[in-house]
Design a protein around this motif. Structure first.
Motif, PDB file in Angstrom:
ATOM      1  N   VAL A  43     100.666  -3.757  81.856  1.00  0.00           N
ATOM      2  CA  VAL A  43     101.626  -3.316  82.835  1.00  0.00           C
ATOM      3  C   VAL A  43     103.005  -3.719  82.543  1.00  0.00           C
ATOM      4  CG1 VAL A  43     102.448  -3.186  85.382  1.00  0.00           C
ATOM      5  CG2 VAL A  43     100.022  -3.490  84.622  1.00  0.00           C
ATOM      6  N   ALA A  44     103.845  -2.552  82.339  1.00  0.00           N
ATOM      7  CA  ALA A  44     105.201  -2.661  82.121  1.00  0.00           C
ATOM      8  C   ALA A  44     106.273  -2.342  83.448  1.00  0.00           C
ATOM      9  CB  ALA A  44     105.758  -2.126  80.932  1.00  0.00           C
ATOM     10  N   LYS A  45     107.485  -2.902  83.566  1.00  0.00           N
ATOM     11  CA  LYS A  45     108.390  -2.559  84.623  1.00  0.00           C
ATOM     12  C   LYS A  45     109.659  -2.357  84.109  1.00  0.00           C
ATOM     13  CE  LYS A  45     109.869  -7.281  85.789  1.00  0.00           C
ATOM     14  NZ  LYS A  45     109.751  -8.424  86.845  1.00  0.00           N
TER      15      LYS A  45
ATOM     16  N   TRP B  73     113.625   5.879  80.684  1.00  0.00           N
ATOM     17  CA  TRP B  73     113.123   6.922  79.871  1.00  0.00           C
ATOM     18  C   TRP B  73     114.328   7.589  79.137  1.00  0.00           C
ATOM     19  CZ3 TRP B  73     108.405   7.028  78.570  1.00  0.00           C
ATOM     20  CH2 TRP B  73     107.454   6.285  79.630  1.00  0.00           C
ATOM     21  N   ILE B  74     114.384   7.504  77.896  1.00  0.00           N
ATOM     22  CA  ILE B  74     115.441   8.420  77.147  1.00  0.00           C
ATOM     23  C   ILE B  74     115.074   9.797  77.426  1.00  0.00           C
ATOM     24  CG2 ILE B  74     116.680   8.912  75.024  1.00  0.00           C
ATOM     25  CD1 ILE B  74     116.081   5.909  74.557  1.00  0.00           C
ATOM     26  N   LYS B  75     113.757  10.140  77.005  1.00  0.00           N
ATOM     27  CA  LYS B  75     113.128  11.490  77.056  1.00  0.00           C
ATOM     28  C   LYS B  75     111.611  11.254  77.529  1.00  0.00           C
ATOM     29  CE  LYS B  75     111.754  15.405  74.345  1.00  0.00           C
ATOM     30  NZ  LYS B  75     111.560  15.977  73.040  1.00  0.00           N
ATOM     31  N   TYR B  76     111.691  12.133  78.780  1.00  0.00           N
ATOM     32  CA  TYR B  76     110.167  11.923  79.462  1.00  0.00           C
ATOM     33  C   TYR B  76     108.911  12.375  78.661  1.00  0.00           C
ATOM     34  CZ  TYR B  76     112.486  10.454  83.856  1.00  0.00           C
ATOM     35  OH  TYR B  76     113.314   9.873  84.720  1.00  0.00           O
ATOM     36  N   PRO B  77     107.800  11.797  78.512  1.00  0.00           N
ATOM     37  CA  PRO B  77     106.645  12.315  77.941  1.00  0.00           C
ATOM     38  C   PRO B  77     106.144  13.378  78.464  1.00  0.00           C
ATOM     39  CG  PRO B  77     106.142  10.285  79.263  1.00  0.00           C
ATOM     40  CD  PRO B  77     107.628  10.696  79.278  1.00  0.00           C
TER      41      PRO B  77
ATOM     42  N   GLU C  64     100.232   5.836  82.885  1.00  0.00           N
ATOM     43  CA  GLU C  64     100.152   6.195  84.243  1.00  0.00           C
ATOM     44  C   GLU C  64     101.399   5.901  84.544  1.00  0.00           C
ATOM     45  OE1 GLU C  64      97.838   6.011  88.373  1.00  0.00           O
ATOM     46  OE2 GLU C  64      96.976   4.765  86.312  1.00  0.00           O
ATOM     47  N   ASN C  65     102.309   6.804  84.848  1.00  0.00           N
ATOM     48  CA  ASN C  65     103.714   6.427  85.521  1.00  0.00           C
ATOM     49  C   ASN C  65     103.721   6.232  86.611  1.00  0.00           C
ATOM     50  OD1 ASN C  65     106.426   6.034  85.467  1.00  0.00           O
ATOM     51  ND2 ASN C  65     106.910   8.119  84.826  1.00  0.00           N
ATOM     52  N   LEU C  66     103.770   5.049  87.343  1.00  0.00           N
ATOM     53  CA  LEU C  66     103.764   4.707  88.874  1.00  0.00           C
ATOM     54  C   LEU C  66     105.058   4.493  89.225  1.00  0.00           C
ATOM     55  CD1 LEU C  66     100.869   2.253  88.696  1.00  0.00           C
ATOM     56  CD2 LEU C  66     100.545   4.808  89.085  1.00  0.00           C
ATOM     57  N   LYS C  67     105.336   4.368  90.756  1.00  0.00           N
ATOM     58  CA  LYS C  67     106.545   4.237  91.412  1.00  0.00           C
ATOM     59  C   LYS C  67     107.691   3.236  90.544  1.00  0.00           C
ATOM     60  CE  LYS C  67     105.377   6.510  95.918  1.00  0.00           C
ATOM     61  NZ  LYS C  67     105.677   6.304  97.327  1.00  0.00           N
ATOM     62  N   THR C  68     107.122   1.906  90.577  1.00  0.00           N
ATOM     63  CA  THR C  68     107.856   0.819  89.858  1.00  0.00           C
ATOM     64  C   THR C  68     107.443   0.571  88.798  1.00  0.00           C
ATOM     65  OG1 THR C  68     106.191  -0.698  91.208  1.00  0.00           O
ATOM     66  CG2 THR C  68     108.162   0.166  92.457  1.00  0.00           C
TER      67      THR C  68
ATOM     68  N   LEU D  70      97.145   1.944  79.008  1.00  0.00           N
ATOM     69  CA  LEU D  70      95.828   1.648  78.449  1.00  0.00           C
ATOM     70  C   LEU D  70      95.709   1.945  77.058  1.00  0.00           C
ATOM     71  CD1 LEU D  70      93.581   2.837  81.354  1.00  0.00           C
ATOM     72  CD2 LEU D  70      94.069   0.582  81.005  1.00  0.00           C
ATOM     73  N   PHE D  71      95.163   1.023  75.956  1.00  0.00           N
ATOM     74  CA  PHE D  71      95.135   1.245  74.827  1.00  0.00           C
ATOM     75  C   PHE D  71      93.621   2.063  74.219  1.00  0.00           C
ATOM     76  CE2 PHE D  71      97.033  -3.104  74.861  1.00  0.00           C
ATOM     77  CZ  PHE D  71      98.305  -2.787  74.877  1.00  0.00           C
ATOM     78  N   GLN D  72      93.785   2.557  73.322  1.00  0.00           N
ATOM     79  CA  GLN D  72      92.447   3.318  72.887  1.00  0.00           C
ATOM     80  C   GLN D  72      91.619   2.202  72.307  1.00  0.00           C
ATOM     81  OE1 GLN D  72      93.046   6.366  69.783  1.00  0.00           O
ATOM     82  NE2 GLN D  72      93.885   7.807  71.198  1.00  0.00           N
TER      83      GLN D  72
END
Length: 365
Positions: free
Chosen positions: A292-294, A298-302, A323-327, A332-334
């Motif tokens: 989980v990262a906070k 975003w320089i460019k949205y995926p 999964e882009n959540l609110k905060t 999830l890695f392959q």
């Protein structure tokens, strides 16, 4: 690079990369202004830590060499005092992260909060059209989408896009990276051709404000109550293996210097900020299915949730879904990955295009 002559401020660190970038800009006919940043009081820091060897990145020696290069290239050169902002945005952050059981990345903070943000403001004050640096990264205009994109450098071994994930996309039209399409060997050859004294200068791998790269001693010198950071070293089952003198001395994935022994190699799995307990286990225990990262930038949205991520500068790109959540962002890695470290950067890519990134909050087991 441009048809017309432009005024360009070049950030000069005293190394071969920024020196060569300055030479290339001058060779192309631009009006080049060299600037070095004074980031800390060298004399005070040496006295405080009782260290007399101090020739890491951004040292006084580097400033002197940057000045010599500017004289050879016959360009104006200035040293700007960024001590206050560097202390607030980089040094204090570095200390605070370790004291909160996280492993910081000061180079990312310096690039985002000091070099680009504040140095770009200075460049604009000087009526410059662009700010240039010696980073190995490419800034490419996407004609189809009518926007600038940061891409990995030609020399993938030297690529520094990972450190620039915090860049504001609004800054991209004003940033130049003259070395993005060059190999490191080509850069040294160009430096020799321009008779630059930094041509064969070794690269500094240390944190610039940490003498001899001994971050533990540096942090310890800032602590009032050292006993407050002492604690136990335990297994993941809770078995006590020993004690330690400071939780800030440990980082996830660490093997050496644990002070405890077992028939099998032990690695740091977790450092608990509240209890100061350091949990150790096997290499297999280090593996995570994601993170989980906070504080995502975003320089460019995926275009798709299927991207790749780097969890350290030196590691390969890892295929993943996000999964882009609110905060925050859930990643999830392959396949399971080892040593996901809270406090480090998770940086996202589509191919060789830098999308952005954030700070790892936790690993997913």
């Amino acid at each position: 690079m441009f048809m017309k002559k432009k005024r360009v401020v070049i950030a000069m660190s005293g190394g071969v990369d920024s020196s060569t970038a300055a030479a290339l800009l001058k060779e192309e006919g631009h009006e080049v202004i060299g600037i070095s940043m004074q980031l800390y009081n060298h004399a005070e820091l040496e006295a405080e830590l009782k260290e007399n060897r101090f020739d890491s990145c951004c040292s006084l020696k580097d400033v002197d060499e940057a000045r010599r290069v500017a004289q050879i290239l016959d360009i104006p050169y200035y040293v700007l005092n960024f001590e206050k902002i560097f202390k607030e945005k980089v040094v204090d952050y570095f200390i605070d992260e370790y004291l909160h059981a996280r492993t910081p990345n000061p180079c990312v903070r310096c690039n985002t909060d000091v070099k680009f943000k504040h140095l770009l403001l200075k460049a604009k004050e000087l009526k410059a059209d662009y700010l240039a640096t010696g980073h190995y990264v490419r800034n490419v205009f996407n004609e189809k989408e009518k926007c600038y994109e940061l891409k990995k450098a030609k020399d993938l071994k030297k690529d520094q896009s990972y450190f620039l994930f915090g860049t504001d996309p609004k800054e991209l039209p004003y940033l130049l990276f003259p070395l993005g399409d060059l190999e490191k060997t080509e850069v040294r050859t160009l430096a020799e051709r321009h008779h630059l004294p930094t041509a064969q200068k070794p690269e500094s791998m240390e944190i610039c404000f940490i003498p001899n790269n001994n971050y533990s001693n540096f942090i310890e010198s800032k602590i009032q109550n050292k006993k407050a950071f002492q604690g136990q070293i335990i297994t993941k089952e809770g078995k006590i293996l020993g004690k330690h003198d400071g939780s800030f001395q440990f980082t996830v994935g660490q093997r050496k210097g644990l002070g405890v022994f077992d028939s099998n190699p032990l690695y740091v799995l977790e450092v608990d900020h509240t209890s100061k307990k350091v949990t150790v286990g096997s290499d297999q225990d280090l593996k995570s299915i994601g993170l989980v990262a906070k504080n995502i930038n975003w320089i460019k949205y995926p275009k798709s949730p299927c991207v790749s991520v780097k969890i350290r500068h030196s590691t390969k790109n890892i295929p993943c879904t996000i999964e882009n959540l609110k905060t925050h962002v859930k990643v999830l890695f392959q396949e399971p990955e080892r040593a996901v470290t809270p406090g480090q950067a998770a940086v996202f890519y589509e191919g060789d295009t830098l999308l952005g990134g954030g700070w790892i909050e936790q690993r997913l087991s």
